[in-house]
Design a protein around this motif. Sequence first.
Motif, PDB file in Angstrom:
ATOM      1  N   GLY A 222      53.389 -75.171  25.025  1.00  0.00           N
ATOM      2  CA  GLY A 222      52.860 -74.989  23.681  1.00  0.00           C
ATOM      3  C   GLY A 222      52.050 -73.720  23.554  1.00  0.00           C
ATOM      4  O   GLY A 222      51.727 -73.063  24.550  1.00  0.00           O
ATOM      5  N   VAL A 223      51.724 -73.387  22.310  1.00  0.00           N
ATOM      6  CA  VAL A 223      50.909 -72.217  22.007  1.00  0.00           C
ATOM      7  C   VAL A 223      49.560 -72.691  21.494  1.00  0.00           C
ATOM      8  O   VAL A 223      49.480 -73.597  20.653  1.00  0.00           O
ATOM      9  CB  VAL A 223      51.596 -71.298  20.974  1.00  0.00           C
ATOM     10  N   ALA A 224      48.485 -72.123  22.013  1.00  0.00           N
ATOM     11  CA  ALA A 224      47.123 -72.509  21.632  1.00  0.00           C
ATOM     12  C   ALA A 224      46.767 -71.844  20.312  1.00  0.00           C
ATOM     13  O   ALA A 224      46.089 -70.814  20.270  1.00  0.00           O
ATOM     14  CB  ALA A 224      46.132 -72.130  22.730  1.00  0.00           C
ATOM     15  N   PRO A 233      58.536 -68.821  16.979  1.00  0.00           N
ATOM     16  CA  PRO A 233      58.170 -69.969  16.133  1.00  0.00           C
ATOM     17  C   PRO A 233      58.650 -71.317  16.653  1.00  0.00           C
ATOM     18  O   PRO A 233      58.175 -72.358  16.200  1.00  0.00           O
ATOM     19  CB  PRO A 233      58.830 -69.632  14.787  1.00  0.00           C
ATOM     20  N   GLU A 234      59.547 -71.305  17.610  1.00  0.00           N
ATOM     21  CA  GLU A 234      60.059 -72.568  18.151  1.00  0.00           C
ATOM     22  C   GLU A 234      59.090 -73.238  19.135  1.00  0.00           C
ATOM     23  O   GLU A 234      59.240 -74.422  19.466  1.00  0.00           O
ATOM     24  CB  GLU A 234      61.405 -72.337  18.857  1.00  0.00           C
ATOM     25  N   ILE A 235      58.088 -72.519  19.609  1.00  0.00           N
ATOM     26  CA  ILE A 235      57.148 -73.072  20.590  1.00  0.00           C
ATOM     27  C   ILE A 235      56.216 -74.070  19.898  1.00  0.00           C
ATOM     28  O   ILE A 235      55.624 -73.758  18.864  1.00  0.00           O
ATOM     29  CB  ILE A 235      56.333 -71.960  21.261  1.00  0.00           C
ATOM     30  N   PRO A 236      56.033 -75.270  20.443  1.00  0.00           N
ATOM     31  CA  PRO A 236      55.142 -76.259  19.834  1.00  0.00           C
ATOM     32  C   PRO A 236      53.712 -75.741  19.710  1.00  0.00           C
ATOM     33  O   PRO A 236      53.228 -74.994  20.565  1.00  0.00           O
ATOM     34  CB  PRO A 236      55.207 -77.448  20.806  1.00  0.00           C
ATOM     35  N   VAL A 237      53.041 -76.154  18.646  1.00  0.00           N
ATOM     36  CA  VAL A 237      51.674 -75.718  18.382  1.00  0.00           C
ATOM     37  C   VAL A 237      50.679 -76.721  18.969  1.00  0.00           C
ATOM     38  O   VAL A 237      50.816 -77.934  18.792  1.00  0.00           O
ATOM     39  CB  VAL A 237      51.444 -75.576  16.864  1.00  0.00           C
ATOM     40  N   LEU A 238      49.682 -76.223  19.667  1.00  0.00           N
ATOM     41  CA  LEU A 238      48.617 -77.049  20.237  1.00  0.00           C
ATOM     42  C   LEU A 238      47.351 -76.812  19.420  1.00  0.00           C
ATOM     43  O   LEU A 238      46.466 -76.031  19.810  1.00  0.00           O
ATOM     44  CB  LEU A 238      48.393 -76.697  21.716  1.00  0.00           C
TER      45      LEU A 238
END
Length: 318
Positions: A222-224, A233-238
């Motif tokens: 994920g991205v912090a 944009p496909e990376i999950p949001v943390l």
Amino acid sequence: MACAAAGALCSGLGSGPAMAQAVGGWPAKPIVFVVPQNPGGANDVIARAVAQGLGTTLGQPVIVENRPGANGNVGTSQVARSAPDGYTFLVTAQSAHTINPALYSKIPFDPVKDFTPVMQLAVAPYLLVVNPKFPARTLDELVAYAKAHPGQVEYASAGNGTLNHLLGEMLKKQRGVNLLHVPYKGAAAAATDVVAGQLPVTFGSFPGVMPFVSSGKLRVLGVAADKPTPLAPEIPVLKELAVTSWYGLLAPAGTPRPIVDKVYAAIAQVLGTPAMKERLKALGAEPVDSTPASFAAGLPAELAHWQKVVDASGARID
């Protein structure tokens, strides 16, 4: 950020001689960008990209000098003591300027009083990544594994008190997990050991770890951040770990306002070009719509925020 974003400051901005006349002959010699981190890091690469464009606009070379040491305190204090004549600037990472004052009982500079903010240059998100052999594929799975193996999951950081370290401490506190912190001497060394499987987990800047993710040597969880990054944009949001990691330009306190304004306007023009936007994107960063006033206004709140985070983590360097 287009030149239009700089407003009236961009009017008349053109060749080097025209700009020099506008500020009393400045610049009459090369300008120095001091980077208080090692060569090759995200801050260094961004500084060199901006320096090249600014030098072309001003008609004088802009030289990047690396002055690493003490988590950025060495180079930062050097600029704080430099003559405010428009020939020395600091290009620094957010962590060095707003986290260090909370980590050290004494630092050789005042992050507000000793500097004149010029602008934020770019932002780069932080990613939570693991070695591909580690069983977790999501943050929830990482937390579940850590709770099932208390005190056995290690995470690497760039050193005590770095943003990588504090993100790990934030995760521990918010999810109630027992992760073991292993500090390294730099983000590159930390990421390399996670790639090699020496440790399973680390947080890393997008420029620093995304090449490993793209090549399959790391898995991103994920991205912090509080919203998806346009870079991937496909990376999950943390959202629970959301931080803003910026790279900014500051001058010594007392630098003449006309020089500050001209540097800001020139860099705003450089950052607004399609070529620079693509170059920053390739580095894993995005240009920022920033002004001297907005940059200065945000620093006190950031310093207060990171003081609370550091106090909660118990991290100290002395």
